[in-house]
Design an enzyme around this catalytic site. Structure first.
Site, PDB file in Angstrom:
ATOM      1  N   ASP A   3       0.874  -1.241  -0.018  1.00 53.52           N
ATOM      2  CA  ASP A   3      -0.087   0.060   0.039  1.00 53.52           C
ATOM      3  C   ASP A   3       0.733   1.269   0.197  1.00 53.52           C
ATOM      4  O   ASP A   3       2.185   1.183   0.190  1.00 53.52           O
ATOM      5  CB  ASP A   3      -1.034   0.114   1.288  1.00 53.52           C
ATOM      6  N   ASP A   5      -0.338   4.995   1.093  1.00 57.42           N
ATOM      7  CA  ASP A   5      -0.634   5.891   2.036  1.00 57.42           C
ATOM      8  C   ASP A   5      -0.731   5.057   3.560  1.00 57.42           C
ATOM      9  O   ASP A   5      -1.454   4.049   3.688  1.00 57.42           O
ATOM     10  CB  ASP A   5      -2.153   6.484   1.857  1.00 57.42           C
TER      11      ASP A   5
END
Length: 208
Positions: A3, A5
């Site tokens: 991922d 963020d």
């Protein structure tokens, strides 16, 4: 699979600050659970949600306004998580890396260019490019397809509740690196195969 963020970029505080200010400036009302609900949503999803809070512009205008502010903040400084660059460079010679992010493509490219990390990823996917954002598995499944690998042969590194649920739904082995300010819900964290205190603990030996 990474991922972006909250895992590679400490962006959630920036997202919250920018979106809170946008909501307040355009007639909306920020709710106590707004930030946790927004984490993992695609651009279209969070723009529609902010509109439902009473923000006056149409969702596409909301998305443009918020993303433009985020781009400006990132071009000033990208708030990388501790160990992010070192971890990607260290693992890149040992495992194939992909990225599945809820950020729009513009922000993904700004971050990876600024951190000089783009070359290390075999594939990157924005949830703008798939039908559904997290917690749906669409982004992770698309990244696996672009890499030509079976999702069940992948490990995903996530921090948020929706991200953990997304990777799990994709059939991947889920590694949680919880953000101290935005910890995932207990039921989402329970889906993790491993919970690590930080990126420095993520090694090729663990993945194998």
């Amino acid at each position: 699979m990474f991922d972006l963020d909250g895992v590679l970029v400490d962006s959630e505080p920036v997202w919250e600050e920018v979106r809170r200010a946008f909501v307040a400036a355009h007639g909306g009302t920020w709710q106590p659970d707004t930030q946790s609900r927004l984490m993992g949503m695609s651009t279209a999803e969070w723009a529609a949600y902010l509109h439902s809070l009473g923000v006056q512009p149409a969702p596409d205008e909301i998305a443009r306004g918020v993303v433009d502010q985020m781009v400006a903040r990132y071009r000033d400084q990208v708030p990388l998580m501790p160990g992010a660059v070192e971890t990607i460079r260290r693992l890149s010679g040992q495992v194939t890396l992909g990225l599945a992010s809820s950020s729009p493509r513009t922000l993904i490219d700004v971050v990876l260019d600024a951190a000089e990390l783009k070359e290390y990823f075999a594939a990157t996917v924005s949830t703008e490019e798939v039908p559904r954002g997290k917690p749906a598995p669409d982004g992770y499944l698309a990244a696996a397809r672009r890499m030509g690998v079976d999702p069940r042969d992948c490990a995903a590194v996530e921090d948020s509740s929706n991200g953990l649920r997304s990777a799990y739904a994709a059939g991947m082995r889920v590694i949680a690196v919880p953000h101290p300010r935005y910890p995932p819900a207990p039921d989402a964290l329970a889906l993790a195969w491993r919970v690590l205190p930080g990126l420095d603990a993520l090694t090729a030996g663990l993945l194998s």
